[in-house]
Design a protein around this motif. Structure first.
Motif, PDB file in Angstrom:
ATOM      1  N   LEU A 158       0.848  -1.214   0.178  1.00 44.29           N
ATOM      2  CA  LEU A 158      -0.128  -0.025  -0.100  1.00 44.29           C
ATOM      3  C   LEU A 158       0.795   1.218  -0.206  1.00 44.29           C
ATOM      4  O   LEU A 158       1.943   1.060   0.584  1.00 44.29           O
ATOM      5  CB  LEU A 158      -0.949   0.000   1.370  1.00 44.29           C
ATOM      6  CG  LEU A 158      -1.968  -1.108   1.460  1.00 44.29           C
ATOM      7  CD1 LEU A 158      -2.799  -0.738   2.658  1.00 44.29           C
ATOM      8  CD2 LEU A 158      -3.079  -0.963   0.391  1.00 44.29           C
ATOM      9  N   ASP A 159       0.256   2.248  -0.751  1.00 45.93           N
ATOM     10  CA  ASP A 159       0.992   3.547  -0.460  1.00 45.93           C
ATOM     11  C   ASP A 159       0.420   4.389   0.678  1.00 45.93           C
ATOM     12  O   ASP A 159      -0.468   5.121   0.371  1.00 45.93           O
ATOM     13  CB  ASP A 159       0.832   4.280  -2.008  1.00 45.93           C
ATOM     14  CG  ASP A 159       1.629   5.808  -2.147  1.00 45.93           C
ATOM     15  OD1 ASP A 159       2.185   6.287  -0.688  1.00 45.93           O
ATOM     16  OD2 ASP A 159       1.560   6.309  -3.175  1.00 45.93           O
ATOM     17  N   THR A 160       0.996   3.946   1.827  1.00 51.11           N
ATOM     18  CA  THR A 160       0.357   4.646   3.116  1.00 51.11           C
ATOM     19  C   THR A 160       0.542   6.083   3.110  1.00 51.11           C
ATOM     20  O   THR A 160      -0.216   6.620   3.711  1.00 51.11           O
ATOM     21  CB  THR A 160       0.968   3.965   4.323  1.00 51.11           C
ATOM     22  OG1 THR A 160       2.144   3.971   4.286  1.00 51.11           O
ATOM     23  CG2 THR A 160       0.292   2.347   4.167  1.00 51.11           C
ATOM     24  N   GLN A 161       1.812   6.388   2.476  1.00 54.82           N
ATOM     25  CA  GLN A 161       1.982   8.126   2.575  1.00 54.82           C
ATOM     26  C   GLN A 161       0.602   8.831   1.906  1.00 54.82           C
ATOM     27  O   GLN A 161       0.410   9.727   2.175  1.00 54.82           O
ATOM     28  CB  GLN A 161       3.269   8.270   2.077  1.00 54.82           C
ATOM     29  CG  GLN A 161       4.303   7.958   3.053  1.00 54.82           C
ATOM     30  CD  GLN A 161       4.237   8.933   4.217  1.00 54.82           C
ATOM     31  OE1 GLN A 161       4.213  10.015   4.000  1.00 54.82           O
ATOM     32  NE2 GLN A 161       4.673   7.885   5.279  1.00 54.82           N
ATOM     33  N   ALA A 162       0.194   8.259   0.826  1.00 56.58           N
ATOM     34  CA  ALA A 162      -0.777   8.675  -0.336  1.00 56.58           C
ATOM     35  C   ALA A 162      -1.915   8.629   0.408  1.00 56.58           C
ATOM     36  O   ALA A 162      -2.836   9.531   0.635  1.00 56.58           O
ATOM     37  CB  ALA A 162      -0.758   7.957  -1.617  1.00 56.58           C
ATOM     38  N   MET A 163      -2.300   7.594   1.276  1.00 56.75           N
ATOM     39  CA  MET A 163      -3.442   7.409   1.964  1.00 56.75           C
ATOM     40  C   MET A 163      -3.539   8.251   3.245  1.00 56.75           C
ATOM     41  O   MET A 163      -4.644   9.017   3.383  1.00 56.75           O
ATOM     42  CB  MET A 163      -3.636   5.825   2.500  1.00 56.75           C
ATOM     43  CG  MET A 163      -3.699   4.655   1.513  1.00 56.75           C
ATOM     44  SD  MET A 163      -3.471   3.223   2.208  1.00 56.75           S
ATOM     45  CE  MET A 163      -5.266   2.928   2.828  1.00 56.75           C
ATOM     46  N   MET A 164      -2.273   8.473   4.013  1.00 62.19           N
ATOM     47  CA  MET A 164      -2.474   9.601   4.968  1.00 62.19           C
ATOM     48  C   MET A 164      -2.452  11.014   4.399  1.00 62.19           C
ATOM     49  O   MET A 164      -3.356  11.872   4.943  1.00 62.19           O
ATOM     50  CB  MET A 164      -1.072   9.463   5.763  1.00 62.19           C
ATOM     51  CG  MET A 164      -1.073   8.435   6.650  1.00 62.19           C
ATOM     52  SD  MET A 164       0.336   8.193   7.742  1.00 62.19           S
ATOM     53  CE  MET A 164       1.506   7.431   6.516  1.00 62.19           C
ATOM     54  N   LEU A 224      -4.280  11.524   1.670  1.00 67.71           N
ATOM     55  CA  LEU A 224      -5.698  11.922   1.107  1.00 67.71           C
ATOM     56  C   LEU A 224      -6.540  11.988   2.538  1.00 67.71           C
ATOM     57  O   LEU A 224      -7.393  12.738   2.532  1.00 67.71           O
ATOM     58  CB  LEU A 224      -6.030  10.647   0.515  1.00 67.71           C
ATOM     59  CG  LEU A 224      -7.302  10.639   0.115  1.00 67.71           C
ATOM     60  CD1 LEU A 224      -7.639  10.506  -1.164  1.00 67.71           C
ATOM     61  CD2 LEU A 224      -8.323   9.803   0.741  1.00 67.71           C
ATOM     62  N   ILE A 225      -6.234  11.294   3.484  1.00 64.33           N
ATOM     63  CA  ILE A 225      -7.099  11.428   4.735  1.00 64.33           C
ATOM     64  C   ILE A 225      -7.006  13.088   5.186  1.00 64.33           C
ATOM     65  O   ILE A 225      -7.876  13.639   5.413  1.00 64.33           O
ATOM     66  CB  ILE A 225      -6.752  10.514   5.891  1.00 64.33           C
ATOM     67  CG1 ILE A 225      -7.187   9.211   5.440  1.00 64.33           C
ATOM     68  CG2 ILE A 225      -7.168  10.611   7.178  1.00 64.33           C
ATOM     69  CD1 ILE A 225      -6.186   7.921   6.159  1.00 64.33           C
ATOM     70  N   ALA A 249      -9.759  18.186   5.799  1.00 63.61           N
ATOM     71  CA  ALA A 249      -9.531  19.854   5.770  1.00 63.61           C
ATOM     72  C   ALA A 249     -10.682  20.292   4.586  1.00 63.61           C
ATOM     73  O   ALA A 249     -11.027  21.212   4.767  1.00 63.61           O
ATOM     74  CB  ALA A 249      -7.998  19.951   5.139  1.00 63.61           C
ATOM     75  N   ASN A 250     -10.781  19.347   3.759  1.00 59.49           N
ATOM     76  CA  ASN A 250     -11.947  19.926   2.731  1.00 59.49           C
ATOM     77  C   ASN A 250     -13.208  19.952   3.514  1.00 59.49           C
ATOM     78  O   ASN A 250     -13.977  20.892   2.968  1.00 59.49           O
ATOM     79  CB  ASN A 250     -12.053  19.048   1.531  1.00 59.49           C
ATOM     80  CG  ASN A 250     -11.065  19.080   0.308  1.00 59.49           C
ATOM     81  OD1 ASN A 250     -10.180  20.197   0.484  1.00 59.49           O
ATOM     82  ND2 ASN A 250     -10.599  18.142  -0.200  1.00 59.49           N
ATOM     83  N   LEU A 309     -14.012  10.032   2.158  1.00 60.22           N
ATOM     84  CA  LEU A 309     -12.889   9.194   2.669  1.00 60.22           C
ATOM     85  C   LEU A 309     -12.960   7.748   1.977  1.00 60.22           C
ATOM     86  O   LEU A 309     -11.840   7.239   1.463  1.00 60.22           O
ATOM     87  CB  LEU A 309     -12.708   9.036   4.092  1.00 60.22           C
ATOM     88  CG  LEU A 309     -12.189  10.381   4.820  1.00 60.22           C
ATOM     89  CD1 LEU A 309     -12.465  10.083   6.196  1.00 60.22           C
ATOM     90  CD2 LEU A 309     -10.726  10.654   4.571  1.00 60.22           C
ATOM     91  N   SER A 310     -14.005   7.112   2.000  1.00 58.74           N
ATOM     92  CA  SER A 310     -14.220   5.604   1.682  1.00 58.74           C
ATOM     93  C   SER A 310     -13.797   5.639   0.160  1.00 58.74           C
ATOM     94  O   SER A 310     -12.899   4.771  -0.360  1.00 58.74           O
ATOM     95  CB  SER A 310     -15.333   5.237   1.762  1.00 58.74           C
ATOM     96  OG  SER A 310     -15.728   3.732   1.524  1.00 58.74           O
ATOM     97  N   ALA A 311     -14.400   6.621  -0.664  1.00 56.31           N
ATOM     98  CA  ALA A 311     -14.030   6.545  -2.166  1.00 56.31           C
ATOM     99  C   ALA A 311     -12.841   6.969  -2.540  1.00 56.31           C
ATOM    100  O   ALA A 311     -12.153   6.045  -3.157  1.00 56.31           O
ATOM    101  CB  ALA A 311     -14.972   7.585  -2.774  1.00 56.31           C
ATOM    102  N   GLY A 312     -12.194   7.817  -1.877  1.00 60.57           N
ATOM    103  CA  GLY A 312     -10.795   8.178  -2.173  1.00 60.57           C
ATOM    104  C   GLY A 312      -9.871   6.881  -1.709  1.00 60.57           C
ATOM    105  O   GLY A 312      -8.894   6.696  -2.398  1.00 60.57           O
TER     106      GLY A 312
END
Length: 111
Positions: A14-20, A22-23, A28-29, A76-79
């Motif tokens: 997993l790209d956990t950095q990308a996941m973090m 995105l979260i 923030a959005n 969050l789920s979709a992303g």
């Protein structure tokens, strides 16, 4: 200051950095005053069935009502599902910190 934990089976990449990232961006959005998300990821070597579980906790605030949480969970789920590009069980939980939760920023270690 929201917190996020990503726990996933060791047979996954997993790209956990990308996941973090995105979260943090998604929160923030929805809530520009939420601040930085303290995130960490754990690859679990002892497991049964390939899975990823993401737990996100936040302080309860008046504007974080059921509509807010439902919309945030959906985005969050979709992303996150778009980043997890392999077959697995996927779980995501949003929760509020309890009444006796305490947090601080420590500026130095005591000697």
């Amino acid at each position: 200051m929201p917190h996020a934990e990503i726990k996933y089976s060791a047979d996954m990449t997993l790209d956990t950095q990308a996941m973090m990232a995105l979260i943090e961006a998604t929160i923030a959005n929805h809530d520009s005053g939420a601040g930085a998300v303290k995130s960490r990821a754990f690859q679990i070597s002892d497991f049964l069935h390939t899975h990823v579980i993401i737990n996100i906790t936040m302080l309860p605030k008046a504007h974080r009502d059921a509509d807010f949480m439902t919309a945030l969970l959906g985005d969050l789920s979709a992303g996150l599902k778009a980043i997890v590009d392999q077959p697995c069980a996927f779980s995501l939980e949003l929760a509020f910190n309890g009444s006796y939760y305490h947090t601080d920023n420590l500026q130095g270690a005591a000697t």
